[in-house]
Enzyme design. Sequence first.
Site, mmCIF file in Angstrom:
data_model
loop_
_atom_site.group_PDB
_atom_site.id
_atom_site.type_symbol
_atom_site.label_atom_id
_atom_site.label_comp_id
_atom_site.label_asym_id
_atom_site.label_seq_id
_atom_site.Cartn_x
_atom_site.Cartn_y
_atom_site.Cartn_z
ATOM 1 N N TYR A 33 0.797 -1.189 -0.151
ATOM 2 C CA TYR A 33 -0.051 -0.126 -0.066
ATOM 3 C C TYR A 33 1.026 1.185 0.066
ATOM 4 O O TYR A 33 2.178 1.308 0.224
ATOM 5 C CB TYR A 33 -0.968 0.009 1.211
ATOM 6 C CG TYR A 33 -0.189 0.130 2.557
ATOM 7 C CD1 TYR A 33 0.293 -0.604 3.377
ATOM 8 C CD2 TYR A 33 -0.324 1.515 3.272
ATOM 9 C CE1 TYR A 33 1.027 -0.406 4.537
ATOM 10 C CE2 TYR A 33 -0.053 1.891 4.507
ATOM 11 C CZ TYR A 33 0.720 0.632 4.997
ATOM 12 O OH TYR A 33 1.171 1.014 6.382
ATOM 13 N N LYS A 149 6.534 -1.707 1.702
ATOM 14 C CA LYS A 149 5.326 -1.202 2.710
ATOM 15 C C LYS A 149 4.182 -2.308 2.341
ATOM 16 O O LYS A 149 3.403 -2.095 1.716
ATOM 17 C CB LYS A 149 4.829 0.341 1.924
ATOM 18 C CG LYS A 149 3.973 1.046 2.977
ATOM 19 C CD LYS A 149 3.944 2.352 2.579
ATOM 20 C CE LYS A 149 2.767 3.325 3.287
ATOM 21 N NZ LYS A 149 3.167 3.251 4.734
ATOM 22 N N LEU A 207 10.940 1.362 7.226
ATOM 23 C CA LEU A 207 10.285 1.792 6.157
ATOM 24 C C LEU A 207 10.995 2.984 5.862
ATOM 25 O O LEU A 207 11.292 3.940 6.670
ATOM 26 C CB LEU A 207 8.820 2.055 6.520
ATOM 27 C CG LEU A 207 8.115 2.502 5.192
ATOM 28 C CD1 LEU A 207 7.929 0.999 4.166
ATOM 29 C CD2 LEU A 207 6.587 2.984 5.604
HETATM 30 N N1 PLP Z 1 7.016 3.798 9.377
HETATM 31 C C1 PLP Z 1 5.912 2.909 9.224
HETATM 32 C C2 PLP Z 1 6.216 1.636 9.786
HETATM 33 C C3 PLP Z 1 4.766 3.427 8.701
HETATM 34 O O1 PLP Z 1 3.925 2.579 8.599
HETATM 35 C C4 PLP Z 1 4.802 4.642 8.278
HETATM 36 C C5 PLP Z 1 3.806 5.271 7.496
HETATM 37 O O2 PLP Z 1 2.478 4.424 7.303
HETATM 38 C C6 PLP Z 1 5.912 5.572 8.166
HETATM 39 C C7 PLP Z 1 7.191 5.084 9.014
HETATM 40 C C8 PLP Z 1 6.136 6.833 7.659
HETATM 41 O O3 PLP Z 1 6.067 6.736 6.226
HETATM 42 P P1 PLP Z 1 5.675 8.016 5.368
HETATM 43 O O4 PLP Z 1 6.425 9.115 5.889
HETATM 44 O O5 PLP Z 1 6.029 7.661 3.972
HETATM 45 O O6 PLP Z 1 4.120 7.887 5.713
#
Ligand code: PLP
Length: 287
Positions: A33, A149, A207
């Site tokens: 996603y 993700k 991530l």
């Molecule tokens: N880390 C995790 C585990 C996440 O699920 C998310 C966002 O859903 C993030 C970090 C932050 O990522 P982003 O800034 O791309 O939303």
Amino acid sequence: MSRLAYVNGRFLRHAEAGVSIEDRGYQLGDGIYEVWAVFDGKLADPKGHFARLERSLGELQIDMPMSRAALTVALRETVRRNKVRYGIVYLQVTRGVARRDHAFPTVPTAPTVVITARSGDSAAAQAKAAKGVSVITLPDNRWGRCDIKTINLLPNVLAKQAAREEGAFEAWLVDADGLVTEGASSNAWIVDADGVLRTRDIGANILRGVTRLTLIEVAKSAGYTIDERAFTVAEAKAAREAFLTGAGALVMPIVRIDDAPVANGHPGQVASALRAAYIQRAKQTSI
Ligand code: PLP
């Protein structure tokens, strides 16, 4: 107004929209996603989110379901039809529908594409940021590919629920060496005793947050020093400031970690200034 969801090329009433019970996302969590913040009806950080989307799909050997341009149209149309000015747009792509079997389907299978959009309350978010939020710390018990993700979020779900039950906004996950990896749905940051911004490097099992990446650029151009290096829970508790980043929360000051206030227990100046700078930048570059 009834909400609408995009499902494989068609807009359906959100409440009635669905996919097959044999969808591999539903059966096996076989999908990924992406989430974009929406400002003024436009997608924030487009480049970073599309790049990560393509990477996540590539790692699972799922083809991009359509071109970036076509996907942008579908995402923006979902935002428009749901009258979202400020909020998020969510895209989910799974390997598609096939008879249940762990290995990939042997016949070509079209990915399932779902897009939903949801309005947020920017005044409420701003009020939350003005007060700051709390986090709890928990062992990081996730798998070894947190850079993808994926929709497999059970450890994140359980961590977030534990935070909720403690009255906290987020759970910070801690590895076997006592270092914070990231939050259940956000990246983790501190401002250390020297005023340096610290956030874990992406070589680790985290991530690659798009908000994190943009904020690194924003902070650098504002003259801050960034050190992409992990920190311990003790370092975070002793930090001048702590905050988290994500497409939903944007940049959110943290005022409490477990039972300890961060500094004087109020949002720090750096985090608050970076929140404003991030939002300004995201608005300028959204499409
Ligand atoms: N880390 C995790 C585990 C996440 O699920 C998310 C966002 O859903 C993030 C970090 C932050 O990522 P982003 O800034 O791309 O939303």
